[in-house]
Design an enzyme around this catalytic site. Structure first.
Site, short mmCIF file in Angstrom:
data_model
loop_
_atom_site.label_atom_id
_atom_site.label_comp_id
_atom_site.label_asym_id
_atom_site.label_seq_id
_atom_site.Cartn_x
_atom_site.Cartn_y
_atom_site.Cartn_z
N LYS A 157 0.86 -1.19 0.00
CA LYS A 157 0.00 0.00 0.00
C LYS A 157 0.90 1.24 0.00
O LYS A 157 1.10 1.89 1.03
CB LYS A 157 -0.94 -0.05 1.22
CG LYS A 157 -2.21 0.75 1.05
CD LYS A 157 -3.20 0.37 2.14
CE LYS A 157 -4.30 1.40 2.30
NZ LYS A 157 -5.16 1.60 1.14
C1 LIG Z 1 -6.42 0.15 -4.13
C2 LIG Z 1 -7.19 -0.46 -3.01
N1 LIG Z 1 -7.74 -1.66 -3.19
C3 LIG Z 1 -8.47 -2.25 -2.21
C4 LIG Z 1 -8.67 -1.65 -0.99
C5 LIG Z 1 -9.44 -2.33 0.09
O1 LIG Z 1 -8.55 -2.78 1.06
P1 LIG Z 1 -9.01 -2.98 2.57
O2 LIG Z 1 -10.19 -3.87 2.53
O3 LIG Z 1 -7.84 -3.64 3.22
O4 LIG Z 1 -9.33 -1.65 3.11
C6 LIG Z 1 -8.12 -0.39 -0.77
C7 LIG Z 1 -8.36 0.27 0.52
O5 LIG Z 1 -7.63 0.93 1.09
C8 LIG Z 1 -7.34 0.22 -1.79
O6 LIG Z 1 -6.79 1.43 -1.61
#
Ligand SMILES: Cc1ncc(COP(=O)(O)O)c(C=O)c1O
Length: 308
Positions: A157
């Site tokens: 991330k």
């Molecule tokens: C690009 C992306 N995909 C998917 C998600 C969903 O991830 P999560 O369920 O861990 O919040 C996020 C959330 O932050 C994201 O930024």
């Protein structure tokens, strides 16, 4: 948007206004930082904020840091304790959003990662809905592709990667849609700008695999777990063609911010009958029960912090 009262910055809790970095900070100049987005749900009866899957988010932050060669000196349990301390100091008796960030903190020109100092900061603020998804949202497949693992790994991330999400979301919004769907470099369905995607076909939940340029979402894992254990639904992680979205019975996004957001239209085609479908409704209701502690199970997914 409301600003936080306090932040964790350079090793201690400080008033939010004092949590400032230089414009020469490596992480600001090159996007060399990793972060998490975490929800805390206010539980009035318990007088506590329950952070959802806090340990799992911090474990993912550690994995992101390994990819980006960021040093994070606090182990998961200590990060949880620091979060509790910050929540008590802020004292918000409402749903909150927590944003921990690990960043290259050196004041330095040149984008290399090795031998560059890093630091950890975190803020939280009251936060309601991210997407108004009541009757379902309208999406378009945007022209921006999700970078593949050999470009910028979506599994980490990484702050800089959100330029891709920003371009995608802006294109969708300016074309009159609510959210973007991004494809992989070779044209398979990847994810939304800040959400993972599921479709329902003949009663089976289908979602793109972790090797198709997606963030390995914690809500995605929550949905997979609940679908298997609680709803008895078959689930499959596999490559998804764009046109499968056009013939799916139902579609929805999931993510910490978006929670479960039903999709009722994609690229000017109604999804199924163009209304929120029954499987999506079941998943959404169950998800909300679990995060709010109304479900008898999954207590270990909630990290409660009493707020005086
Ligand atoms: C690009 C992306 N995909 C998917 C998600 C969903 O991830 P999560 O369920 O861990 O919040 C996020 C959330 O932050 C994201 O930024």
């Amino acid at each position: 948007m409301q600003t936080p009262r306090y932040a964790f910055f350079e090793g201690r809790i400080v008033p939010f206004a004092e949590a400032r970095i230089s414009v020469m900070t490596h992480g600001f100049m090159y996007g060399t930082a990793c972060f998490e987005g975490i929800r805390g749900y206010w539980d009035e009866r318990a007088g506590a904020l329950a952070f959802f899957r806090l340990r799992d988010h911090y474990a993912r932050l550690h994995r992101s840091c390994r990819i980006l060669r960021l040093g994070l000196r606090y182990p998961v349990e200590e990060l949880c304790e620091l979060t509790a301390e910050l929540a008590r100091k802020n004292g918000d008796r409402a749903d909150v959003y927590l944003r921990p960030i690990v960043y290259k903190s050196a004041l330095q020109i040149g984008p290399h990662l090795n031998g560059v100092a890093d630091d950890f900061t975190m803020l939280m603020l009251p936060f309601g809905k991210y997407i108004e998804a009541g009757g379902g949202i309208r999406c378009r497949t945007v022209s921006w592709r999700r970078p593949s693992d050999g470009m910028i790994p979506a599994r980490a991330k990484v702050n800089g990667l959100y330029v891709n999400s920003a371009l995608a979301k802006t294109e969708a919004l300016e074309d009159g849609y609510d959210e973007a769907i991004m494809l992989t470099a070779d044209g398979a369905v990847a994810e939304g700008s800040t959400e993972n995607l599921f479709l329902v076909s003949d009663g089976t939940l289908v979602t793109p695999p972790v090797s198709d340029s997606i963030l390995v979402g914690i809500t995605r894992d929550t949905v997979l777990t609940l679908a298997r254990r609680e709803l008895g639904l078959p689930v499959v992680e596999r490559r998804v063609d764009r046109t499968e979205l056009y013939v799916a019975d139902e579609c929805f996004f999931c993510g910490t911010g978006a929670e479960i957001s039903p999709i009722v239209e994609i690229d000017r085609r109604p999804v199924g009958p163009g209304k929120v479908g029954p499987v999506t409704r079941r998943v959404q209701a169950l998800y909300l029960d679990v995060v709010h502690g109304r479900h008898p199970g999954y207590a270990d997914w909630r990290y409660p912090v009493g707020i005086p």
